[in-house]
Design a protein around this motif. Sequence first.
Motif, PDB file in Angstrom:
ATOM      1  N   ALA A 116       0.832  -1.194   0.000  1.00 17.78           N
ATOM      2  CA  ALA A 116       0.000   0.000   0.000  1.00 17.78           C
ATOM      3  C   ALA A 116       0.873   1.253   0.000  1.00 17.78           C
ATOM      4  CB  ALA A 116      -0.916  -0.011   1.228  1.00 17.78           C
ATOM      5  N   PRO A 117       0.326   2.392  -0.408  1.00 21.58           N
ATOM      6  CA  PRO A 117       1.117   3.633  -0.364  1.00 21.58           C
ATOM      7  C   PRO A 117       1.421   4.051   1.067  1.00 21.58           C
ATOM      8  CG  PRO A 117      -1.165   4.078  -0.970  1.00 21.58           C
ATOM      9  CD  PRO A 117      -1.015   2.595  -0.980  1.00 21.58           C
ATOM     10  N   TRP A 118       2.424   4.911   1.206  1.00 21.57           N
ATOM     11  CA  TRP A 118       2.829   5.386   2.527  1.00 21.57           C
ATOM     12  C   TRP A 118       1.877   6.465   3.023  1.00 21.57           C
ATOM     13  CZ3 TRP A 118       6.397   2.371   4.534  1.00 21.57           C
ATOM     14  CH2 TRP A 118       7.351   1.772   3.714  1.00 21.57           C
ATOM     15  N   SER A 119       1.664   6.469   4.310  1.00 20.45           N
ATOM     16  CA  SER A 119       0.980   7.583   4.966  1.00 20.45           C
ATOM     17  C   SER A 119       2.040   8.491   5.563  1.00 20.45           C
ATOM     18  CB  SER A 119       0.038   7.074   6.060  1.00 20.45           C
ATOM     19  OG  SER A 119      -0.361   8.134   6.916  1.00 20.45           O
ATOM     20  N   ARG A 120       2.031   9.765   5.194  1.00 19.64           N
ATOM     21  CA  ARG A 120       3.034  10.689   5.714  1.00 19.64           C
ATOM     22  C   ARG A 120       2.890  10.868   7.226  1.00 19.64           C
ATOM     23  NH1 ARG A 120       2.404  15.598   1.478  1.00 19.64           N
ATOM     24  NH2 ARG A 120       0.217  15.023   1.774  1.00 19.64           N
ATOM     25  N   ILE A 121       1.652  10.817   7.706  1.00 17.78           N
ATOM     26  CA  ILE A 121       1.447  10.933   9.154  1.00 17.78           C
ATOM     27  C   ILE A 121       2.033   9.724   9.865  1.00 17.78           C
ATOM     28  CG2 ILE A 121      -0.332  10.918  10.947  1.00 17.78           C
ATOM     29  CD1 ILE A 121      -2.036  12.686   9.247  1.00 17.78           C
ATOM     30  N   LEU A 122       1.791   8.532   9.324  1.00 18.31           N
ATOM     31  CA  LEU A 122       2.323   7.329   9.966  1.00 18.31           C
ATOM     32  C   LEU A 122       3.843   7.278   9.854  1.00 18.31           C
ATOM     33  CD1 LEU A 122      -0.229   4.502   9.062  1.00 18.31           C
ATOM     34  CD2 LEU A 122      -0.107   5.939  11.095  1.00 18.31           C
ATOM     35  N   ARG A 123       4.398   7.711   8.721  1.00 18.52           N
ATOM     36  CA  ARG A 123       5.865   7.721   8.590  1.00 18.52           C
ATOM     37  C   ARG A 123       6.484   8.610   9.660  1.00 18.52           C
ATOM     38  NH1 ARG A 123       8.211   5.644   3.808  1.00 18.52           N
ATOM     39  NH2 ARG A 123      10.112   6.809   4.195  1.00 18.52           N
ATOM     40  N   PHE A 124       5.898   9.780   9.860  1.00 17.53           N
ATOM     41  CA  PHE A 124       6.428  10.668  10.896  1.00 17.53           C
ATOM     42  C   PHE A 124       6.208  10.072  12.280  1.00 17.53           C
ATOM     43  CE2 PHE A 124       5.824  14.100  13.974  1.00 17.53           C
ATOM     44  CZ  PHE A 124       7.042  14.754  13.862  1.00 17.53           C
ATOM     45  N   GLY A 125       5.012   9.497  12.500  1.00 18.29           N
ATOM     46  CA  GLY A 125       4.729   8.912  13.806  1.00 18.29           C
ATOM     47  C   GLY A 125       5.672   7.780  14.157  1.00 18.29           C
ATOM     48  N   VAL A 126       5.917   6.871  13.189  1.00 12.25           N
ATOM     49  CA  VAL A 126       6.809   5.735  13.448  1.00 12.25           C
ATOM     50  C   VAL A 126       8.239   6.209  13.688  1.00 12.25           C
ATOM     51  CG1 VAL A 126       7.839   3.684  12.409  1.00 12.25           C
ATOM     52  CG2 VAL A 126       5.395   4.078  12.180  1.00 12.25           C
ATOM     53  N   SER A 127       8.740   7.071  12.801  1.00 12.86           N
ATOM     54  CA  SER A 127      10.135   7.513  12.926  1.00 12.86           C
ATOM     55  C   SER A 127      10.341   8.355  14.178  1.00 12.86           C
ATOM     56  CB  SER A 127      10.555   8.293  11.678  1.00 12.86           C
ATOM     57  OG  SER A 127       9.744   9.444  11.502  1.00 12.86           O
ATOM     58  N   ALA A 128       9.408   9.263  14.478  1.00 20.92           N
ATOM     59  CA  ALA A 128       9.554  10.104  15.673  1.00 20.92           C
ATOM     60  C   ALA A 128       9.481   9.260  16.942  1.00 20.92           C
ATOM     61  CB  ALA A 128       8.468  11.183  15.683  1.00 20.92           C
ATOM     62  N   ALA A 129       8.567   8.279  16.965  1.00 20.87           N
ATOM     63  CA  ALA A 129       8.461   7.414  18.142  1.00 20.87           C
ATOM     64  C   ALA A 129       9.760   6.632  18.348  1.00 20.87           C
ATOM     65  CB  ALA A 129       7.275   6.470  17.982  1.00 20.87           C
ATOM     66  N   LEU A 130      10.334   6.126  17.270  1.00 20.89           N
ATOM     67  CA  LEU A 130      11.602   5.399  17.397  1.00 20.89           C
ATOM     68  C   LEU A 130      12.729   6.316  17.847  1.00 20.89           C
ATOM     69  CD1 LEU A 130      11.557   2.992  14.320  1.00 20.89           C
ATOM     70  CD2 LEU A 130      11.555   2.357  16.719  1.00 20.89           C
ATOM     71  N   TRP A 131      12.799   7.509  17.279  1.00 16.83           N
ATOM     72  CA  TRP A 131      13.824   8.465  17.703  1.00 16.83           C
ATOM     73  C   TRP A 131      13.719   8.741  19.199  1.00 16.83           C
ATOM     74  CZ3 TRP A 131      17.980  11.275  15.922  1.00 16.83           C
ATOM     75  CH2 TRP A 131      18.306  11.146  14.584  1.00 16.83           C
ATOM     76  N   LEU A 132      12.508   9.022  19.649  1.00 15.44           N
ATOM     77  CA  LEU A 132      12.326   9.369  21.059  1.00 15.44           C
ATOM     78  C   LEU A 132      12.596   8.165  21.962  1.00 15.44           C
ATOM     79  CD1 LEU A 132       9.111  11.568  20.761  1.00 15.44           C
ATOM     80  CD2 LEU A 132      11.435  12.357  21.224  1.00 15.44           C
ATOM     81  N   ALA A 133      12.120   6.989  21.552  1.00 16.75           N
ATOM     82  CA  ALA A 133      12.317   5.798  22.385  1.00 16.75           C
ATOM     83  C   ALA A 133      13.801   5.450  22.499  1.00 16.75           C
ATOM     84  CB  ALA A 133      11.533   4.629  21.800  1.00 16.75           C
ATOM     85  N   ILE A 134      14.510   5.456  21.379  1.00 18.16           N
ATOM     86  CA  ILE A 134      15.940   5.108  21.409  1.00 18.16           C
ATOM     87  C   ILE A 134      16.725   6.169  22.160  1.00 18.16           C
ATOM     88  CG2 ILE A 134      17.962   4.728  19.964  1.00 18.16           C
ATOM     89  CD1 ILE A 134      16.071   3.528  17.866  1.00 18.16           C
ATOM     90  N   ALA A 135      16.364   7.450  21.961  1.00 13.96           N
ATOM     91  CA  ALA A 135      17.047   8.524  22.696  1.00 13.96           C
ATOM     92  C   ALA A 135      16.808   8.384  24.191  1.00 13.96           C
ATOM     93  CB  ALA A 135      16.563   9.880  22.200  1.00 13.96           C
ATOM     94  N   PHE A 136      15.583   8.060  24.593  1.00 14.86           N
ATOM     95  CA  PHE A 136      15.281   7.879  26.022  1.00 14.86           C
ATOM     96  C   PHE A 136      16.105   6.727  26.599  1.00 14.86           C
ATOM     97  CE2 PHE A 136      12.794   5.624  29.265  1.00 14.86           C
ATOM     98  CZ  PHE A 136      12.684   6.628  30.224  1.00 14.86           C
ATOM     99  N   LEU A 137      16.197   5.634  25.856  1.00 11.94           N
ATOM    100  CA  LEU A 137      16.997   4.503  26.335  1.00 11.94           C
ATOM    101  C   LEU A 137      18.471   4.876  26.425  1.00 11.94           C
ATOM    102  CD1 LEU A 137      15.344   1.566  24.355  1.00 11.94           C
ATOM    103  CD2 LEU A 137      15.075   2.113  26.773  1.00 11.94           C
ATOM    104  N   GLN A 138      18.950   5.634  25.446  1.00 12.78           N
ATOM    105  CA  GLN A 138      20.345   6.061  25.506  1.00 12.78           C
ATOM    106  C   GLN A 138      20.613   6.968  26.704  1.00 12.78           C
ATOM    107  OE1 GLN A 138      23.250   6.560  22.386  1.00 12.78           O
ATOM    108  NE2 GLN A 138      21.567   7.120  21.021  1.00 12.78           N
ATOM    109  N   ILE A 139      19.749   7.948  26.906  1.00 12.32           N
ATOM    110  CA  ILE A 139      19.934   8.875  28.024  1.00 12.32           C
ATOM    111  C   ILE A 139      19.877   8.124  29.345  1.00 12.32           C
ATOM    112  CG2 ILE A 139      18.897  10.824  29.245  1.00 12.32           C
ATOM    113  CD1 ILE A 139      18.042  11.904  26.495  1.00 12.32           C
TER     114      ILE A 139
END
Length: 960
Positions: free
Chosen positions: A690-713
């Motif tokens: 299926a085509p990409w959802s820009r909202i979901l792409r941002f949601g997935v990537s931002a959630a991963l960024w924040l989760a990995i950053a939180f674990l790193q900190i």
Amino acid sequence: ARGFSLPLQRPADCGDALYFDISRLACGPCGAHQRQSAGGSSCVCQPGYRMVSSNGGSSVICEKCPENMTGVTQDGWNCIICPKGLTSEGKCKCLNNEILVERSIDGILLNEALCIHCNGSEQSFSASDASGNRCARCEQTFINVSKSCDCSSPNVLTGGLCFSASENLPPKGVATVRFGQLGITLTSAWFLKNLQSSASACWLYSNLTACQALGNMCVMNMNSLSSSSTDACGLFQYIYVNTARLGIVHSIAYWRNNLPWLYYGDQPGLASQVLEANNFPTIFSFKGTDKDVKLQFIAASFDAAGNFLKWQNLEGGVLQLCPDTQTKLNAAYAFGTTYQQSCKISVSKILLDFANPVFYDLFLEYNGDNGQQYLWAVPVLNLNLQYSEMFVNQGSNMNNWLLTRRFFLVDTLSGRENDLGKLPRVIRIASKITISIRLVSHTQRGTIYPPLITIAYTDVLVQNPETQSVMVSFSVSYEMNQSEAQIQTDIALGVLGGLAVLWSLLKTAGWKKRTGSSIIDLQTVLKFLLFYAGDLANVFFIITVGTGIYWLVFFKAQQFVSVLLPLPSQEEDFVTYIACAFSLKALQFLQLLVSQLTIDIFFIDWERPKGKVLKAVEGEGVVKSAAAPVSIWRTYFIANEWNEIQTVRKINPLFQVLAVLFFLEVVGFSNLALMDSSSSLTRSNESYIAPWSRILRFGVSAALWLAIAFLQITFFSVFYERFVEDKISQFVDLCCMSNISVFLLSHSCFGYYIHGRSVHGHADTNMEEMNMNLKREAENLCSQRGLLPNTDGQTFQISISRKMRLHYDRIHETLTRKRGPARLLDSSANTFEQSTRAYNTMNKFLNSFIDHVHKEMDYIVKDKLLLERILGMEFMEPIEKSIFYNDEGHSFSDVLYYGNETTLLIFDILFFSIVDLASQSFVLAAILTYLQQEIFKFIRNTLGQKNLASKTLVDERFLI
């Protein structure tokens, strides 16, 4: 190439005397008395000659017929006498209503051909068929009108049917078709032959096939209807209005008995009632045992003549003109999966595959409570329809729509002007088909409104079918009313934006206090705008991250469908918010970079000379004793350590980027951004993507960024910095061991102080004494390191008085007038001595300031109030005395990358997201994000090093 080339020749290039040799792919000569056959790939005898032998191609032998037998039989092998003349091909012909007979019943060839008249009397009612080879019963309308097979005047013959002139016939039809996109109106051969007869048979006899054929001609004319026109739709409407007595079908008011259902009605606002008044009686779910994720579309199909072909399931690509695998074609009807398909198709392929148009009445199948299968009619929105000025099937206002029912994919029939066997002049193609599924507002059980199929047709003027092509697309979209979500977003933006204004005002007030100024000038306004830009960026970031994660969780995790993703057109505001967040955050980041690169810093050396040394006085020739010089290497060492920690962060940026990319592309979290109902992290190559959802792409990537950053900190603060290495705390310890304090001013009257005065008196010592000092300190045999007696507080936020700042600036002006040791090779000794004196003066001044020597510039040490810590500002103004605020959190890192991790992390996330939304590539976004991190790190290190050398008199050549 020259050795394997041959000339291109086509059958049409050969002419009458040549034929196309299929073995040589070239033209070859026909024999004597021969010409090219109709197919072009063989030769046939000329008129007046019969075949003696034929083996195909040019292997034909012809012989002239006798003078008294000039005709040739239909098969070309024999000569025969033709009593009623010859055709242009030299074969026998007969009159109308006669059949040609060349052989007897037992197959014996006649000497003379016979033209036998078909008996049209009441006992036989026979006439010659279309080929003229046999007598067959004539059409029933002839018999009804004239009791014979003759339809002579005053009876009306049209379309192969006979009608009595005394009967109440429908108006005379106009056999024209309007191709609006090309501005062409042409007379259709199909309409000319069948329009009037179909309308008359439908009107007089309620002939079902004729009524369907008439409806099809109306559909081919784009359902266009004018009260002053008697085109196909005008005739259909005439019959529809005047047959109300016949009743309706299946209790549907717009479906007249014997007629096809073409329109829903022309009442204003009817479209919104059809599409929203009733819910489709089926519940859809994504998960669980009761999941129902297939849309069972079924269509009743008809040919152009009005014959019913079959019930046809849409699976298998019935409506998709672009070729694809069966699995991917069927994915179009998986509920919740946004489907998009587009391609270019050549006109020649269209003419080959769609020689005969097929018409569809579309339904959606469902099961009733009693297990009975039912059909729900799917309305059609024809974007090419022009019914009247009141109805325009464009835009989002349903009240202006006129819904229809029947449609076709390709019409190669109505655009034929003269001969139905020739290429059409114009063809009409359904170039864009969209099936829209709308979710009922506030549903919790997966209820939808009736689907809508929207069709846009393209008119193509056929000129060179081999080179012409048409772009076609097919899509299935899912949507819901997003007005409530938009209102909630606007409310959140308004409330948080208002709070951001207040927070920015507090920051500006705190900044004014720290600069020691109370005047509101242009600089104050600009500073407020910069603060507001950063805070508003945070507001946009919070809203976009919250929105992205909301749609990710609630759409992918729902069982019964209650939300559907916004359409690409509805994502524009969301993308705008991200762009605004990135722009404002970039502005804040650049302002942060500039402020960190312009701080005032000085290393206070507490070391005192050890003893005296003899020193020759230049020019006097005498030797005097002087204080032993203090080593500069400790200052250089601390300066290098400070230079190293300028770009230290609370996370590892490279690991952050690689981890995010690993989870997105390798683990498969990127598949969560697809506009389908599946929450699986893997997709097979054979399945439709299926085509990409820009909202979901941002949601997935931002959630991963924040989760990995939180674990790193968490990892670095809880484990790594506690048990392995804490560079910020180690720098403070190193200052103490080096007997050097750090005096920082980030604002005119505000900064930070790191108290590094050694409790041992001296730091410039040998290894043995250094180890002894550390041992004594470990055993508590010496005083504590703090600025105040019996305390350990070494770091402070300082708010200095205006008098202190002016005195600092006077000394600092002399210090920075020349760049010191960096110019030793080309500067005078006088300049060097002046800078050295300025450095020593600043060192002595700050030494005495810390030791409370200057009573007029003294300071006090106190704790910050809780509210001061929360607001990040100081309530007390240092009018007479400076104020040192106890700080246990190493807040001096605010002038480093380390203390601004939130700003840096949000900037990285937004940069990554902007690149990804523009390129739809997580890999490219990761690469560019890492590059920008390294570029800004290089800028921060390089310019920060120059500022450090300029402000502290440390030669830049010693900063490594």
